[in-house]
Design a protein around this motif. Sequence first.
Motif, PDB file in Angstrom:
ATOM      1  N   UNK A  48       0.778  -1.022   0.309  1.00 21.75           N
ATOM      2  CA  UNK A  48      -0.113  -0.374  -0.029  1.00 21.75           C
ATOM      3  C   UNK A  48       0.818   1.439  -0.207  1.00 21.75           C
ATOM      4  N   UNK A  49       1.763   1.143   0.775  1.00 16.38           N
ATOM      5  CA  UNK A  49       2.539   2.564   1.477  1.00 16.38           C
ATOM      6  C   UNK A  49       3.606   3.075   0.102  1.00 16.38           C
ATOM      7  N   UNK A  50       4.300   1.800  -0.642  1.00 18.47           N
ATOM      8  CA  UNK A  50       5.324   2.309  -1.490  1.00 18.47           C
ATOM      9  C   UNK A  50       4.774   2.218  -2.159  1.00 18.47           C
ATOM     10  N   UNK A  51       5.275   3.309  -3.012  1.00 15.14           N
ATOM     11  CA  UNK A  51       5.462   3.983  -4.633  1.00 15.14           C
ATOM     12  C   UNK A  51       4.498   2.874  -5.281  1.00 15.14           C
ATOM     13  N   UNK A 116      -2.787   7.848   7.878  1.00 15.73           N
ATOM     14  CA  UNK A 116      -2.303   8.385   7.284  1.00 15.73           C
ATOM     15  C   UNK A 116      -2.357   9.727   7.917  1.00 15.73           C
ATOM     16  N   UNK A 117      -3.217  10.054   8.405  1.00 12.70           N
ATOM     17  CA  UNK A 117      -3.139  11.110   9.737  1.00 12.70           C
ATOM     18  C   UNK A 117      -2.497  10.914  11.197  1.00 12.70           C
ATOM     19  N   UNK A 120       2.497   9.745  14.210  1.00 13.30           N
ATOM     20  CA  UNK A 120       3.781   8.011  14.473  1.00 13.30           C
ATOM     21  C   UNK A 120       4.090   8.704  16.039  1.00 13.30           C
ATOM     22  N   UNK A 131       0.703   3.871  12.118  1.00  5.75           N
ATOM     23  CA  UNK A 131       1.451   4.388  12.021  1.00  5.75           C
ATOM     24  C   UNK A 131       3.230   4.174  12.220  1.00  5.75           C
ATOM     25  N   UNK A 136       5.606   3.571   9.161  1.00  8.96           N
ATOM     26  CA  UNK A 136       6.794   4.766   9.074  1.00  8.96           C
ATOM     27  C   UNK A 136       8.072   3.820   9.537  1.00  8.96           C
ATOM     28  N   UNK A 139       8.715   3.217   5.838  1.00  8.15           N
ATOM     29  CA  UNK A 139       8.564   4.102   4.681  1.00  8.15           C
ATOM     30  C   UNK A 139      10.432   4.747   5.462  1.00  8.15           C
TER      31      UNK A 139
ATOM     32  N   UNK B  60      10.027  11.038  13.578  1.00  3.79           N
ATOM     33  CA  UNK B  60       9.373  11.265  13.994  1.00  3.79           C
ATOM     34  C   UNK B  60       8.425  10.347  15.936  1.00  3.79           C
ATOM     35  N   UNK B 368      12.916  12.166   6.118  1.00  2.38           N
ATOM     36  CA  UNK B 368      11.746  13.692   6.332  1.00  2.38           C
ATOM     37  C   UNK B 368      10.573  13.427   6.155  1.00  2.38           C
ATOM     38  N   UNK B 370       8.664  11.511   3.654  1.00  2.00           N
ATOM     39  CA  UNK B 370       7.815  10.545   3.444  1.00  2.00           C
ATOM     40  C   UNK B 370       7.717  10.495   4.895  1.00  2.00           C
ATOM     41  N   UNK B 371       8.258  10.561   6.167  1.00  5.69           N
ATOM     42  CA  UNK B 371       7.623   9.739   7.530  1.00  5.69           C
ATOM     43  C   UNK B 371       6.381  10.978   8.135  1.00  5.69           C
ATOM     44  N   UNK B 372       6.937  12.311   7.697  1.00  6.88           N
ATOM     45  CA  UNK B 372       5.908  13.151   7.763  1.00  6.88           C
ATOM     46  C   UNK B 372       4.398  13.376   7.489  1.00  6.88           C
ATOM     47  N   UNK B 373       4.321  13.161   6.204  1.00  7.46           N
ATOM     48  CA  UNK B 373       2.874  13.216   5.560  1.00  7.46           C
ATOM     49  C   UNK B 373       1.960  12.605   5.282  1.00  7.46           C
ATOM     50  N   UNK B 374       0.895  13.483   5.389  1.00 15.61           N
ATOM     51  CA  UNK B 374      -0.451  12.617   5.023  1.00 15.61           C
ATOM     52  C   UNK B 374      -0.377  11.346   4.182  1.00 15.61           C
ATOM     53  N   UNK B 376       0.529   8.256   1.319  1.00 16.27           N
ATOM     54  CA  UNK B 376       1.340   7.313   0.757  1.00 16.27           C
ATOM     55  C   UNK B 376       1.593   6.934  -0.612  1.00 16.27           C
ATOM     56  N   UNK B 377       1.880   5.704  -0.848  1.00 14.19           N
ATOM     57  CA  UNK B 377       2.403   5.634  -2.540  1.00 14.19           C
ATOM     58  C   UNK B 377       2.584   6.509  -3.046  1.00 14.19           C
ATOM     59  N   UNK B 378       1.623   6.650  -4.449  1.00 15.61           N
ATOM     60  CA  UNK B 378       2.473   7.882  -5.485  1.00 15.61           C
ATOM     61  C   UNK B 378       2.160   8.981  -5.658  1.00 15.61           C
ATOM     62  N   UNK B 380       2.567  10.473  -2.354  1.00 16.51           N
ATOM     63  CA  UNK B 380       3.632  10.678  -1.476  1.00 16.51           C
ATOM     64  C   UNK B 380       4.460  11.638  -2.238  1.00 16.51           C
ATOM     65  N   UNK B 381       4.910   9.870  -2.993  1.00 25.18           N
ATOM     66  CA  UNK B 381       5.818   9.976  -3.790  1.00 25.18           C
ATOM     67  C   UNK B 381       5.867  11.280  -4.907  1.00 25.18           C
ATOM     68  N   UNK B 384       7.113  14.428  -2.672  1.00 26.65           N
ATOM     69  CA  UNK B 384       8.218  14.106  -2.400  1.00 26.65           C
ATOM     70  C   UNK B 384       9.116  14.760  -3.520  1.00 26.65           C
TER      71      UNK B 384
END
Lengths: 173, 532
Positions: A48-51, A116-117, A120, A131, A136, A139, B60, B368, B370-374, B376-378, B380-381, B384
Amino acid sequence: MELTRRDVLAALAASGAAAGAGIALSGEPGEGPVGEHEVDTLVAVGNVVYPGEVEGIEEFVRQYSIERVRGRPEYAEGVADAVAALDEYTRSWEDAEFAALETELADRTLSGFDVDVADPDPDGSDRERVRYYLVNELLYALFSTPTGGELAGIENPQGHPGGTTSYQRGPPE
Amino acid sequence: MNREPSPRADVCIVGAGPAGGLMADRLAAAGHDVVVLEAGPRFDADRDDRERRMERAIRPGHGPDSVWDMGGDRDAYESTGDRYYPLNAARVKGVGGSTLHWQGMVMRLHERDFRLESATGVGADWPLDYDDLQSYYAGAEDELGVAGASDNPFAPPRDEPHPQPAFEPSYSDSLFAEACEALGVTTHSVPNARLSEGREDRSACVGYGTCQPVCPSGAKYDATVHVERAADAGVRVVDRAPVQRLEHDDSGEHVTAAVYATPSGEHHRQTAREFVLAAGGVENPRLLLLSESEQYPDGLANSSGLVGRYFTEHLFAGVGGTLEEPTRQNHVGFNTTESHQFYDQPADGSRGAIKLEFLNYAGPSPVEMALGGDDWGDEMLDRIRANYGTHIAVGALVEQRPREENRIRLHPERTDDHGNPVPEVVWSLSDYERRGIERANEIQRDILDELGADVEWTVGPENTGPAYHHMGTTRMGDDPAESVVDARLRTHDLSNLTIASSSVFPTGGAMNPTLTIAALALKAADHVDERL
């Protein structure tokens, strides 16, 4: 972009879990609370979280996660506890464990849980621990590797000991 | 470990940071029996432990104080001045001291810094000159393994090259160089206390990019280098042994013992012929104030009434933004170009020194983000990629005028884990600093304008903060009524008590203080050795 064994070692180094390049990556969970189910759940989170450009997620997450908790029982407890919290939420909404969900539904489930919001926090609420220990965690592993760095446009990402030459170079032509 | 006092010690050093470590190393090499009492722990030195601390710094979910285990009742403090002072972000307690989390920039003070009052009417003159410290500066650079070059036209005179070659300029330095040349601003290399080449058993820098607050490779100098070398030479290093007070003899002229606590709750008395305070600009004055006695009701070595007074810092000033081209930031965590062109203070005393720094770590790093956003996936990229890679910034250290009302004192109510009053930081700014910061911002903005940058942020007089350099609280001088220690770093009041620290600086200039701390420690070691 394909994640390789080199990336697994780099990610482990960034988390203080590597004993050098000669480390054996068994791919088999050891004794302790992080077993096959927990690793499968981390792989599902990674999907899910990886591009979408990232390839080799299953092998990377599997090898990284297993070595990451070896000899770190407290951290392993945190991961297992976060998996249990995520499963509990998933069961109540989808009547299944998280690792069994299709990626699209897994994505909606994580978002539905407000991960997502969430801030962590290793000692926080269920979603904050998910998270921290799952999202995290993965990530950090990805973006402290050369492959993750390249995705973002940096050859030597923070946390990776990639030497002292790339900072001198100009951008690629 | 055995935390009993040594039955016979020539020297007792309080604090295992750079000053304490260097003095222990030198005095042990001269054949003296030395005991070091350190309030904090001896951290694991292996790379895995450092990498775990690095992870805490990047991810974080961990407070910045947690990276080196600061906080809690042991480190309680109060900040009551006009400006809040985040003390526990500004120091580390443990073997290695605050060099465990420092940035590692090591410049010599300028000749004018030692004669500021004579030259500008501001502050105070030091009771020694640059010439008196020059050879000690060279010795300190050698001990720390400083990587530098002799390309700085504004630097004070030196007789020898730096012990290690300077780090090459960054790509963004080359962008700055062009703009600075157009503006007539001269740039040059940065002396760094991190190895550009391997040395003995220390690694050269491998580019983790997290110098401050953790260098996992050990390429960045920290004082464990000298503390451990001293320990190998026979120095006893007792960790988790916070000194509670110093005792003196009936004459009031000699310290007789350092009373320290152990984790099991015992108290011990370490006697010695000579005592050295090397616990930094906050704990040094605090310990002297805690050591009040019938004879010294205002604290030890405090006949001037100035112990804790003149707490002085460096202020950060900065301007940053983005370019419409890559700037290649965050590959390393240290800087490679500065300008000291605006360093020397104007003769009219209108403002203090300014040291310009061209940052290699402007803007957030991808990890930083990547870890601090709300997301993920595309998504997020995409975020960044849109936000990483074009940031640019110029920082500066700006001098603060020493003022008596800025001080460290004992808080009247709050106590630490041993029942001792905690340090109270009283800190504010004056117009002198405000003018310095405004001038720094003007120069910084001119440079970014010349680069065509879209300026997005400014750290100016209203939102400035301290650089975590604690100075001035046991100031050095010739007159016992106006200072705490003399030019030999010995207190005016007690003949066997030395203070090795930035706490002795009468003025602070705008250079990072650790090289000067190290030089003074080497000088103090010579004087203690002469007396033994």
